[in-house]
Scaffold this active site. Sequence first.
Site, PDB file in Angstrom:
ATOM      1  N   HIS A 268      18.062 -40.422   6.204  1.00 50.71           N
ATOM      2  CA  HIS A 268      16.606 -40.229   6.070  1.00 50.71           C
ATOM      3  C   HIS A 268      16.383 -38.796   5.576  1.00 50.71           C
ATOM      4  O   HIS A 268      16.947 -38.397   4.551  1.00 50.71           O
ATOM      5  CB  HIS A 268      15.977 -40.540   7.432  1.00 50.71           C
ATOM      6  CG  HIS A 268      14.495 -40.711   7.461  1.00 50.71           C
ATOM      7  ND1 HIS A 268      13.712 -40.743   6.339  1.00 50.71           N
ATOM      8  CD2 HIS A 268      13.624 -40.843   8.522  1.00 50.71           C
ATOM      9  CE1 HIS A 268      12.440 -40.900   6.696  1.00 50.71           C
ATOM     10  NE2 HIS A 268      12.365 -40.947   8.019  1.00 50.71           N
ATOM     11  N   HIS A 307      17.069 -46.156  -2.228  1.00 52.15           N
ATOM     12  CA  HIS A 307      15.910 -46.184  -1.341  1.00 52.15           C
ATOM     13  C   HIS A 307      15.660 -47.618  -0.920  1.00 52.15           C
ATOM     14  O   HIS A 307      15.838 -48.533  -1.705  1.00 52.15           O
ATOM     15  CB  HIS A 307      14.668 -45.633  -2.063  1.00 52.15           C
ATOM     16  CG  HIS A 307      13.601 -45.199  -1.127  1.00 52.15           C
ATOM     17  ND1 HIS A 307      12.664 -46.069  -0.617  1.00 52.15           N
ATOM     18  CD2 HIS A 307      13.344 -43.986  -0.585  1.00 52.15           C
ATOM     19  CE1 HIS A 307      11.879 -45.394   0.197  1.00 52.15           C
ATOM     20  NE2 HIS A 307      12.260 -44.147   0.238  1.00 52.15           N
ATOM     21  N   ASP A 363      14.962 -36.607  -2.013  1.00 51.99           N
ATOM     22  CA  ASP A 363      15.874 -35.601  -1.474  1.00 51.99           C
ATOM     23  C   ASP A 363      16.872 -35.079  -2.495  1.00 51.99           C
ATOM     24  O   ASP A 363      17.584 -34.117  -2.215  1.00 51.99           O
ATOM     25  CB  ASP A 363      16.649 -36.198  -0.283  1.00 51.99           C
ATOM     26  CG  ASP A 363      15.724 -36.470   0.888  1.00 51.99           C
ATOM     27  OD1 ASP A 363      14.887 -35.606   1.168  1.00 51.99           O
ATOM     28  OD2 ASP A 363      15.827 -37.550   1.497  1.00 51.99           O
TER      29      ASP A 363
END
Length: 437
Positions: A268, A307, A363
């Site tokens: 995450h 994702h 990210d």
Amino acid sequence: MEKDTLSIIDQRTKAGYGIPLFKGTVRAMDLRQIKADPEDFGLMTYDPAFLNTASCQSSITYIDGDKGILRYRGYPIEQLAETCSFLEVAYLLLNGELPTEARLKAWVHEVTHHTMIHETTKELLQGFRHDAHPMGMFISTLAALSTVYPDARNIHNAESRRHQIVRLIGKVPTIAAYAYRHSLGFPYVYPDNELSYTENFMSMLWKMAEPRYRANAALARALDVLFILHADHEQNCSTNVMRAVGSSHADPFVATAAAAAALSGPLHGGANEEVLKMLDEIGSKGRVPAYIEQVKAGHGKLRGFGHRIYKNYDPRARIIKWAADQVFEVTGKNPKLEIALELERIALEDEYFVKRKLYPNVDFYSGIIYQAMGFKPDMFTVLFAIPRTVGWLAQWHEMLEDPEKKIARPRQIYTGYPERNVIPVEKRGVQALAVER
Ligand code: CMC
């Protein structure tokens, strides 16, 4: 049979059922009537990791993962990032509408005047080891705030809820900055009420002996945009935790601490720190193809890629690339960018990644920017948690006001032993051996 129903025939009993369709779903409780015999508990759904289960109705954030669309309260993320400040977006997420000029001014004033933390909380932070991970400090301090504000337990009072929301949004940058200064052995810097949310955060991070820290305007804006991009993302792992913990009527400080704990995992929000480790491990552009082969052979994952919802380019990653350009204008290019771009280029052409619809996520590039700004990788997830606090609180508030809200309590499929009798300890030899094996 009505048009908006799903017809089910249970072949065990040959019974037919009309299950009403609700906003493109079936209500799992409507399946309970389907029974093999009158003693049967009734049909449940099995969905580990919620791959195909809507856990709530929400009007906050909309994502179309196939098209790469992200909207807060209906506004495209691109427009919000281009035209709004982070606190403006925070107001939008929490209240449903963008603020008027006067409301924004009042809101900014309110949050700004809740940035200070109690001296005992400062002392608590000082008690951590010099090399404590800032995310561990952040999570623990959030939980500790629950002891400073016992009134936060009054979650049924709308005014009190609002008060805690302002406190949390005001204080998260202060806690984050103190955790950062702690790891460097620097004294903590008190908030400066004359500065904007991000400028004040930068001041608390980097002010040394100068009377007032002057943040570089381009860096402050880039950080503000990064905060907007991270503010909410509907029912992700940490938000689900926020709702689940909040559903037991725990106070918002401990619920936010729990959500932050979920965020810290490498799958995450912890992924941004992992991306930097990966880029370090790869070392140079020339070694990218070999690294990709290694991933395809099943040795680890490409961190910052893939994702659960986006099966297209993450729209946030696109805006982050823009922010990277703004930051690198000031700081000079992070040499890791070259490796990251090569990784993205090769992966986007490789059948393994194309077939699985794996694209860079939020990210992938954020850590490269944060590093160029001067942050150590262990701060990256804390930088994610500051803005996400707004999303967690908006979702928590929505959950508490939802007339369908109940304590979160999933079912399970029991796979253990049927009933059996306890064997006295001296006679358990054979059984204990089986456990040891
Ligand atoms: N590198 C290589 N293969 C991957 C990757 C990756 N990063 N991500 C998924 N896959 C493969 C996976 O092995 C599987 O292959 P197969 O079908 O052959 O078994 C397939 O793609 C589907 O993946 P999954 O694990 O079933 O997908 P998921 O929806 O359960 O997991 C994810 C989503 C984000 C946890 C996963 O993509 C991942 O671990 N990515 C790396 C960590 C990361 O960047 N996390 C940040 C996510 S975005 C921001 C946030 O959530 O905070």
